[in-house]
Design a protein around this motif. Structure first.
Motif, mmCIF file in Angstrom:
data_model
loop_
_atom_site.group_PDB
_atom_site.id
_atom_site.type_symbol
_atom_site.label_atom_id
_atom_site.label_comp_id
_atom_site.label_asym_id
_atom_site.label_seq_id
_atom_site.Cartn_x
_atom_site.Cartn_y
_atom_site.Cartn_z
ATOM 1 N N ASP A 157 31.214 59.421 8.357
ATOM 2 C CA ASP A 157 29.789 59.356 8.322
ATOM 3 C C ASP A 157 29.205 59.444 9.792
ATOM 4 O OD1 ASP A 157 29.036 59.503 5.579
ATOM 5 O OD2 ASP A 157 29.082 57.457 5.337
ATOM 6 N N ALA A 158 30.307 58.595 10.614
ATOM 7 C CA ALA A 158 29.795 58.381 12.028
ATOM 8 C C ALA A 158 30.083 59.669 12.603
ATOM 9 C CB ALA A 158 30.516 57.216 12.620
ATOM 10 N N ILE A 159 30.906 60.468 12.459
ATOM 11 C CA ILE A 159 31.331 61.593 13.066
ATOM 12 C C ILE A 159 30.362 62.654 12.941
ATOM 13 C CG2 ILE A 159 32.987 63.788 12.977
ATOM 14 C CD1 ILE A 159 35.262 61.785 12.380
ATOM 15 N N VAL A 160 30.016 62.897 11.559
ATOM 16 C CA VAL A 160 29.032 63.840 11.106
ATOM 17 C C VAL A 160 27.633 63.399 11.901
ATOM 18 C CG1 VAL A 160 27.581 64.881 9.152
ATOM 19 C CG2 VAL A 160 30.100 64.524 9.234
ATOM 20 N N ALA A 161 27.117 62.064 11.639
ATOM 21 C CA ALA A 161 25.857 61.684 12.301
ATOM 22 C C ALA A 161 25.891 61.996 13.751
ATOM 23 C CB ALA A 161 25.841 60.152 12.029
ATOM 24 N N ALA A 162 26.874 61.756 14.456
ATOM 25 C CA ALA A 162 26.883 62.107 15.715
ATOM 26 C C ALA A 162 26.749 63.552 16.058
ATOM 27 C CB ALA A 162 28.093 61.425 16.417
ATOM 28 N N GLU A 163 27.583 64.364 15.592
ATOM 29 C CA GLU A 163 27.873 65.741 15.795
ATOM 30 C C GLU A 163 27.168 66.836 15.060
ATOM 31 O OE1 GLU A 163 32.027 66.901 16.472
ATOM 32 O OE2 GLU A 163 32.520 64.666 16.363
ATOM 33 N N ALA A 164 26.491 66.411 13.636
ATOM 34 C CA ALA A 164 25.901 67.447 13.009
ATOM 35 C C ALA A 164 24.895 66.598 12.038
ATOM 36 C CB ALA A 164 26.921 68.223 11.924
ATOM 37 N N PRO A 165 23.960 65.888 12.727
ATOM 38 C CA PRO A 165 23.117 64.909 11.613
ATOM 39 C C PRO A 165 22.278 66.101 10.648
ATOM 40 C CG PRO A 165 22.364 65.118 13.912
ATOM 41 C CD PRO A 165 23.634 65.903 13.978
ATOM 42 N N HIS A 166 22.096 67.332 11.075
ATOM 43 C CA HIS A 166 21.489 67.988 9.922
ATOM 44 C C HIS A 166 22.346 68.488 8.743
ATOM 45 C CE1 HIS A 166 23.886 70.695 12.689
ATOM 46 N NE2 HIS A 166 23.727 71.421 12.015
ATOM 47 N N TRP A 167 23.545 68.365 8.779
ATOM 48 C CA TRP A 167 24.402 68.710 7.578
ATOM 49 C C TRP A 167 23.936 67.876 6.243
ATOM 50 C CZ3 TRP A 167 30.222 69.705 7.969
ATOM 51 C CH2 TRP A 167 30.448 70.969 9.029
ATOM 52 N N ARG A 168 24.269 68.401 5.190
ATOM 53 C CA ARG A 168 23.846 67.841 4.077
ATOM 54 C C ARG A 168 25.025 67.083 3.480
ATOM 55 N NH1 ARG A 168 21.235 70.477 -1.609
ATOM 56 N NH2 ARG A 168 21.184 68.620 -2.933
ATOM 57 N N ARG A 169 24.937 65.903 3.071
ATOM 58 C CA ARG A 169 25.690 64.935 2.547
ATOM 59 C C ARG A 169 25.660 64.517 1.077
ATOM 60 N NH1 ARG A 169 26.859 59.454 1.481
ATOM 61 N NH2 ARG A 169 28.759 58.567 2.337
ATOM 62 N N ARG A 170 26.578 64.782 0.257
ATOM 63 C CA ARG A 170 26.732 64.581 -1.103
ATOM 64 C C ARG A 170 27.861 63.839 -1.438
ATOM 65 N NH1 ARG A 170 26.263 70.281 -0.883
ATOM 66 N NH2 ARG A 170 24.318 71.120 -1.482
ATOM 67 N N THR A 171 27.348 62.810 -2.569
ATOM 68 C CA THR A 171 28.509 61.932 -3.152
ATOM 69 C C THR A 171 28.768 62.333 -4.626
ATOM 70 O OG1 THR A 171 26.749 60.417 -4.004
ATOM 71 C CG2 THR A 171 27.721 59.972 -1.598
ATOM 72 N N GLY A 172 30.251 62.128 -4.880
ATOM 73 C CA GLY A 172 30.615 62.271 -6.385
ATOM 74 C C GLY A 172 31.742 61.365 -6.634
ATOM 75 N N HIS A 173 32.500 61.825 -7.608
ATOM 76 C CA HIS A 173 33.317 60.697 -7.979
ATOM 77 C C HIS A 173 34.423 60.728 -6.999
ATOM 78 C CE1 HIS A 173 31.958 60.297 -12.018
ATOM 79 N NE2 HIS A 173 32.003 61.382 -12.358
ATOM 80 N N ASN A 174 34.718 59.775 -6.101
ATOM 81 C CA ASN A 174 35.878 59.507 -5.395
ATOM 82 C C ASN A 174 35.709 60.752 -4.295
ATOM 83 O OD1 ASN A 174 37.454 58.616 -8.087
ATOM 84 N ND2 ASN A 174 37.026 57.062 -6.584
ATOM 85 N N ILE A 175 34.853 61.274 -3.894
ATOM 86 C CA ILE A 175 34.520 62.359 -2.914
ATOM 87 C C ILE A 175 33.006 62.108 -2.336
ATOM 88 C CG2 ILE A 175 33.530 64.133 -4.641
ATOM 89 C CD1 ILE A 175 35.209 66.035 -2.752
ATOM 90 N N VAL A 176 33.076 62.296 -1.001
ATOM 91 C CA VAL A 176 31.837 62.728 -0.092
ATOM 92 C C VAL A 176 32.009 64.012 0.445
ATOM 93 C CG1 VAL A 176 30.207 61.708 1.734
ATOM 94 C CG2 VAL A 176 31.526 59.914 0.417
ATOM 95 N N GLU A 177 30.848 64.846 0.289
ATOM 96 C CA GLU A 177 31.048 66.011 0.819
ATOM 97 C C GLU A 177 29.888 66.275 1.729
ATOM 98 O OE1 GLU A 177 31.271 69.316 -2.114
ATOM 99 O OE2 GLU A 177 31.042 68.002 -3.675
ATOM 100 N N PHE A 178 30.182 67.001 2.732
ATOM 101 C CA PHE A 178 29.336 67.690 4.082
ATOM 102 C C PHE A 178 29.538 69.131 3.950
ATOM 103 C CE2 PHE A 178 31.340 63.237 4.863
ATOM 104 C CZ PHE A 178 30.304 62.660 5.328
ATOM 105 N N ALA A 179 28.089 69.414 4.172
ATOM 106 C CA ALA A 179 27.951 70.895 4.470
ATOM 107 C C ALA A 179 26.958 71.378 5.264
ATOM 108 C CB ALA A 179 28.026 71.701 3.091
ATOM 109 N N PHE A 180 27.022 72.516 5.931
ATOM 110 C CA PHE A 180 25.956 72.997 6.812
ATOM 111 C C PHE A 180 25.014 74.009 6.034
ATOM 112 C CE2 PHE A 180 29.440 75.990 7.632
ATOM 113 C CZ PHE A 180 29.008 77.380 7.118
ATOM 114 N N ARG A 181 25.315 74.242 4.612
ATOM 115 C CA ARG A 181 24.617 74.699 3.800
ATOM 116 C C ARG A 181 23.840 73.921 3.016
ATOM 117 N NH1 ARG A 181 25.027 80.429 3.893
ATOM 118 N NH2 ARG A 181 23.166 80.179 2.704
ATOM 119 N N HIS A 182 22.505 74.048 2.545
ATOM 120 C CA HIS A 182 21.631 73.144 1.734
ATOM 121 C C HIS A 182 21.566 73.493 0.577
ATOM 122 C CE1 HIS A 182 20.701 69.964 5.218
ATOM 123 N NE2 HIS A 182 21.218 70.988 5.793
#
Length: 259
Positions: A157-182
């Motif tokens: 979370d800290a890495i993405v917040a610092a380097e790509a705060p515009h990315w979309r974050r999603r949570t699921g069953h034992n996974i957190v996903e980050f993507a530049f597409r929304h």
């Protein structure tokens, strides 16, 4: 909630029905090794029955990248199911093949850099795996301890917040996903509906990311939640076997009505 019998009876009369289904946790059990996921036999039989039903189109709608979704769904160029991968940023259409919304070279470069940073930051945490995805990456923690999972998510979370705060974050069953597409599963359902000209849609899913699609359905559609959890679905079923039974009933009822 509407009864299953009422819902099936209504959908059986639809001129052109789109049955859109999440994969992991909906048709296949969740696996410690994600690429081991396969449809349960009952789910496979139900999907096959729907594919063979008149005026009925089946699609798998998943957060998985398209290439991985095709593997776990055992989907080849002769398959009749439509696919929406990466939460609706890429599609596979029978007779046409891959239809992607594309990406920018700078986005891909940033994706690869962030994935590398995430891998390096979590390498010391046992049971944590960074999954490459077409438009980003996922942080898998199913095999990690609660403390290791929390630390992995904090670090990434800290890495993405610092380097790509515009990315979309999603949570699921034992996974957190980050993507530049929304795109989300709601936009995937909308695009599939328009593409095939569906007069009604059934969507079934089991996870938080499926709620976007479930909440987007209209009055003439049917949302099905598999398992527990807050939901916008019209009806709820206990598990994959119960969903397979519902889909088999729908295929039989619709075949009688449309045959």
């Amino acid at each position: 909630m509407t009864s299953a019998d009422q819902a099936i009876g209504r959908l059986a009369q639809s001129d052109l029905l789109l049955v859109a289904l999440d994969f992991d946790g909906t048709l296949s059990p969740l696996e410690d090794e994600p690429m081991d996921a396969r449809m349960l036999p009952a789910a496979r039989n139900a999907v096959d029955a729907l594919v063979a039903t008149p005026d009925t189109i089946v699609a798998f709608v998943s957060g998985r990248s398209l290439v991985d979704l095709r593997v776990i769904a055992e989907h080849d160029d002769a398959s009749r199911e439509l696919l929406a991968g990466s939460h609706g940023a890429e599609f596979w259409i029978p007779g046409e093949g891959i239809a992607s919304h594309g990406d920018d070279e700078a986005d891909v470069t940033l994706r690869d850099a962030l994935r590398g940073h995430a891998e390096a930051a979590t390498a010391h945490l046992e049971g944590v795996w960074i999954e490459p995805k077409t438009f980003g990456f996922g942080v898998h923690t199913r095999r990690a301890s609660a403390d290791a999972a929390a630390e992995a998510n904090r670090l990434v979370d800290a890495i993405v917040a610092a380097e790509a705060p515009h990315w979309r974050r999603r949570t699921g069953h034992n996974i957190v996903e980050f993507a530049f597409r929304h795109e989300g599963k709601d936009s995937a359902i909308a695009e599939l509906r328009e593409r095939v000209g569906a007069t009604a849609v059934l969507f079934a899913g089991d996870d938080v990311t499926d709620e976007d699609a479930l909440a987007s359905l209209g009055d003439g559609d049917l949302g099905v939640r598999v398992g527990d959890g807050p939901t916008s679905a019209t009806i709820r079923v206990a598990d994959i076997a119960a969903l397979a039974e519902l889909l088999e009933r729908l295929a039989a009822e619709r075949s009688r009505a449309r045959g």
